[in-house]
Write an enzyme that holds these catalytic residues in place. Structure first.
Site, PDB file in Angstrom:
ATOM      1  N   CYS A 113      12.543 -41.488  45.438  1.00  0.00           N
ATOM      2  CA  CYS A 113      12.897 -40.158  45.040  1.00  0.00           C
ATOM      3  C   CYS A 113      14.254 -39.706  45.551  1.00  0.00           C
ATOM      4  O   CYS A 113      14.854 -38.806  45.058  1.00  0.00           O
ATOM      5  CB  CYS A 113      12.140 -39.015  45.015  1.00  0.00           C
ATOM      6  SG  CYS A 113      10.397 -39.723  44.027  1.00  0.00           S
ATOM      7  N   HIS A 254      13.987 -31.573  45.814  1.00  0.00           N
ATOM      8  CA  HIS A 254      13.412 -32.362  45.039  1.00  0.00           C
ATOM      9  C   HIS A 254      11.959 -31.718  44.397  1.00  0.00           C
ATOM     10  O   HIS A 254      11.245 -31.131  45.222  1.00  0.00           O
ATOM     11  CB  HIS A 254      12.847 -33.536  45.926  1.00  0.00           C
ATOM     12  CG  HIS A 254      11.994 -34.716  45.345  1.00  0.00           C
ATOM     13  ND1 HIS A 254      12.240 -35.134  43.886  1.00  0.00           N
ATOM     14  CD2 HIS A 254      11.078 -35.370  45.655  1.00  0.00           C
ATOM     15  CE1 HIS A 254      11.257 -36.009  43.660  1.00  0.00           C
ATOM     16  NE2 HIS A 254      10.448 -36.260  44.543  1.00  0.00           N
ATOM     17  N   ASN A 284       7.548 -34.290  38.354  1.00  0.00           N
ATOM     18  CA  ASN A 284       8.326 -35.020  39.264  1.00  0.00           C
ATOM     19  C   ASN A 284       8.846 -36.277  38.668  1.00  0.00           C
ATOM     20  O   ASN A 284       8.287 -37.234  38.227  1.00  0.00           O
ATOM     21  CB  ASN A 284       7.360 -35.527  40.324  1.00  0.00           C
ATOM     22  CG  ASN A 284       8.123 -36.305  41.430  1.00  0.00           C
ATOM     23  OD1 ASN A 284       9.321 -36.697  41.211  1.00  0.00           O
ATOM     24  ND2 ASN A 284       7.517 -36.609  42.520  1.00  0.00           N
TER      25      ASN A 284
HETATM   26  O1  UT7 Z   1       8.144 -37.762  45.035  1.00  0.00           O
HETATM   27  C1  UT7 Z   1       7.402 -37.727  46.192  1.00  0.00           C
HETATM   28  C2  UT7 Z   1       6.147 -38.316  45.641  1.00  0.00           C
HETATM   29  N1  UT7 Z   1       4.822 -37.647  45.999  1.00  0.00           N
HETATM   30  C3  UT7 Z   1       4.651 -36.298  46.439  1.00  0.00           C
HETATM   31  O2  UT7 Z   1       5.590 -35.574  46.838  1.00  0.00           O
HETATM   32  C4  UT7 Z   1       3.319 -35.724  46.509  1.00  0.00           C
HETATM   33  C5  UT7 Z   1       3.007 -35.055  47.524  1.00  0.00           C
HETATM   34  N2  UT7 Z   1       1.582 -34.615  47.814  1.00  0.00           N
HETATM   35  C6  UT7 Z   1       0.796 -33.898  46.864  1.00  0.00           C
HETATM   36  O3  UT7 Z   1       1.690 -33.366  45.945  1.00  0.00           O
HETATM   37  C7  UT7 Z   1      -0.499 -33.494  46.960  1.00  0.00           C
HETATM   38  O4  UT7 Z   1      -0.943 -33.942  48.222  1.00  0.00           O
HETATM   39  C8  UT7 Z   1      -1.171 -33.853  45.775  1.00  0.00           C
HETATM   40  C9  UT7 Z   1      -0.971 -33.233  44.611  1.00  0.00           C
HETATM   41  C10 UT7 Z   1      -1.205 -35.472  45.517  1.00  0.00           C
HETATM   42  C11 UT7 Z   1      -2.851 -33.878  46.169  1.00  0.00           C
HETATM   43  O5  UT7 Z   1      -2.854 -32.418  46.254  1.00  0.00           O
HETATM   44  P1  UT7 Z   1      -3.788 -32.260  47.547  1.00  0.00           P
HETATM   45  O6  UT7 Z   1      -4.053 -30.547  47.775  1.00  0.00           O
HETATM   46  O7  UT7 Z   1      -3.317 -32.794  48.874  1.00  0.00           O
HETATM   47  O8  UT7 Z   1      -5.548 -32.545  47.299  1.00  0.00           O
HETATM   48  P2  UT7 Z   1      -6.233 -33.787  48.057  1.00  0.00           P
HETATM   49  O9  UT7 Z   1      -5.583 -34.994  47.723  1.00  0.00           O
HETATM   50  O10 UT7 Z   1      -6.692 -33.178  49.120  1.00  0.00           O
HETATM   51  O11 UT7 Z   1      -7.534 -33.404  46.920  1.00  0.00           O
HETATM   52  C12 UT7 Z   1      -8.382 -32.574  47.161  1.00  0.00           C
HETATM   53  C13 UT7 Z   1      -9.501 -32.276  45.963  1.00  0.00           C
HETATM   54  C14 UT7 Z   1     -10.011 -33.859  46.170  1.00  0.00           C
HETATM   55  O12 UT7 Z   1     -11.709 -33.905  45.528  1.00  0.00           O
HETATM   56  P3  UT7 Z   1     -12.788 -33.704  46.872  1.00  0.00           P
HETATM   57  O13 UT7 Z   1     -12.559 -35.043  47.516  1.00  0.00           O
HETATM   58  O14 UT7 Z   1     -12.357 -32.783  47.805  1.00  0.00           O
HETATM   59  O15 UT7 Z   1     -13.877 -33.567  45.883  1.00  0.00           O
HETATM   60  C15 UT7 Z   1      -9.609 -34.891  44.897  1.00  0.00           C
HETATM   61  O16 UT7 Z   1     -10.359 -35.536  44.375  1.00  0.00           O
HETATM   62  O17 UT7 Z   1      -8.974 -32.366  44.598  1.00  0.00           O
HETATM   63  C16 UT7 Z   1      -9.205 -33.455  43.989  1.00  0.00           C
HETATM   64  N3  UT7 Z   1      -8.273 -33.848  43.104  1.00  0.00           N
HETATM   65  C17 UT7 Z   1      -8.176 -33.378  41.611  1.00  0.00           C
HETATM   66  N4  UT7 Z   1      -9.143 -32.551  41.211  1.00  0.00           N
HETATM   67  C18 UT7 Z   1      -8.572 -32.195  39.863  1.00  0.00           C
HETATM   68  C19 UT7 Z   1      -6.972 -34.936  43.205  1.00  0.00           C
HETATM   69  N5  UT7 Z   1      -6.185 -34.711  42.080  1.00  0.00           N
HETATM   70  C20 UT7 Z   1      -7.002 -33.913  40.981  1.00  0.00           C
HETATM   71  C21 UT7 Z   1      -6.736 -33.544  39.818  1.00  0.00           C
HETATM   72  N6  UT7 Z   1      -7.683 -32.776  39.464  1.00  0.00           N
HETATM   73  N7  UT7 Z   1      -5.663 -34.073  39.148  1.00  0.00           N
END
Ligand code: UT7
Length: 329
Positions: A113, A254, A284
């Protein structure tokens, strides 16, 4: 050395829009989760017949028209992308053909990115040295082709698009880039990757079955890295240019996650009005987020000639880049 000036900008987002409500029918998610955890409400998705060079072409035509530069006069084309039409030739060469360019030096920059700012940095050096006069620089990606639509944690984040800048080296021009810092944290190579399809793991039945042709990401670690590097880079940029944070008119981050942007903005006590946001509408778009966001603010008449702007990106690598620019259009 002559100044390197920005002469034109272009934008392209595909027509098709995928909203959070649409995603509720694809994976187990809700509009509420996506909005509160990422800030994204919708994203634009390329038509199946479009490849990255097609998106790049639309943005380039607009930027060249504004700059009043004939594609035949381009001497350099640099495309920041992670989703080239094919492994080779480069998007830049395919774009040169589509534009009807003459014989420019044309190549892609693979910096995840961060591709757009890495490309800008490379192009600036060729113009500054006097080697070339006219350059076209893009961030262009159809990153959704590599998003796993069975994985709710990554698929909801991405959209497609392209942004183009035309730069020239001219005696009477106004210097656009005042400072630029880039780098990579090579210990983060396993945090964000597309494992198969390259020389290490060429496409095979196994790689398809194991879903290795999709983006793999450790979201939490990338998130942490992004907030920290944003704070560090902005502080370094201000310090080495002897300016205060209040002197900056715009911050073009970004557009990965609103909580990353707000996290960095809070640490630096940035005024919210100065932070540019487009991820709510476009998601993104990988290397295209920064030029697309800037274009949108410019199109809406928000940017003033002479404004001081910081562009800041991070991505697979883990790469990062920050630029201090004076807005000329
Ligand atoms: O260009 C660079 C590329 N990427 C990035 O910059 C991404 C950087 N990271 C992020 O933006 C965040 O880490 C994410 C948006 C990817 C994830 O957010 P988070 O607050 O870190 O969530 P998490 O991975 O800790 O997940 C929390 C919960 C999980 O459920 P449990 O295990 O607590 O039951 C996930 O399974 O949220 C769940 N979850 C969702 N729930 C509903 C993950 N994605 C989703 C979703 N809808 N789309």
């Amino acid at each position: 050395m002559s100044p390197v000036a920005l002469k034109g900008i272009g934008f392209y987002a595909p027509e098709k829009i995928l909203t959070n409500a649409d995603f509720e029918k694809i994976v187990d998610t809700t509009d509420e989760w996506i909005t509160t955890r990422t800030g994204i409400k919708s994203r634009h998705i390329a038509h199946p017949t479009q490849a990255t060079s097609d998106l790049a072409l639309e943005a380039s035509r607009e930027a060249l028209k504004q700059a009043n530069i004939d594609p035949k006069d381009l001497e350099l084309i640099v495309v920041g992308t992670s989703s080239s039409d094919m492994l080779f030739p480069s998007v830049a060469c395919l774009l040169a053909e589509k534009l009807g360019a003459a014989t420019p030096m044309a190549f892609d920059v693979a910096a995840g990115c961060s591709g757009f700012l890495y490309s800008l940095s490379v192009a600036e050096q060729f113009l500054k040295s006097g080697m070339y006069k006219n350059a076209l620089v893009l961030g262009a990606d159809i990153i959704t082709r590599f998003a796993d639509y069975s994985d709710r944690a990554t698929s909801v984040l991405f959209g497609d698009g392209a942004g183009a800048f035309v730069l020239t080296n001219e005696e009477q021009g106004e210097e656009f880039i005042l400072d630029l810092i880039s780098g990579c944290d090579p210990y983060g190579t396993d945090k964000l990757l597309l494992p198969a399809g390259g020389s290490k793991l060429p496409a095979s039945h196994d790689t398809v079955e194991q879903r290795l042709h999709f983006i793999e990401m450790n979201g939490k670690e990338v998130f942490r890295f992004a907030v920290k590097i944003s704070e560090t880079l902005i502080k370094e940029l201000l310090e080495r240019n002897h300016i205060e944070i209040e002197d900056i008119d715009w911050f073009a981050f970004h557009q990965a996650n609103i909580r990353i942007i707000e996290g960095a903005a809070d640490r630096l006590k940035l005024s919210k009005e100065k932070v540019m946001i487009s991820l709510d509408e476009y998601g993104n778009t990988s290397s295209a987020t920064v030029p697309m966001t800037i274009y949108e603010y410019w199109r809406k008449g928000r940017l003033k000639k002479g404004d001081l702007m910081v562009m800041i990106v991070f991505g697979a690598g883990l790469t990062y880049s920050i630029a201090l620019v004076r807005w000329p259009l």
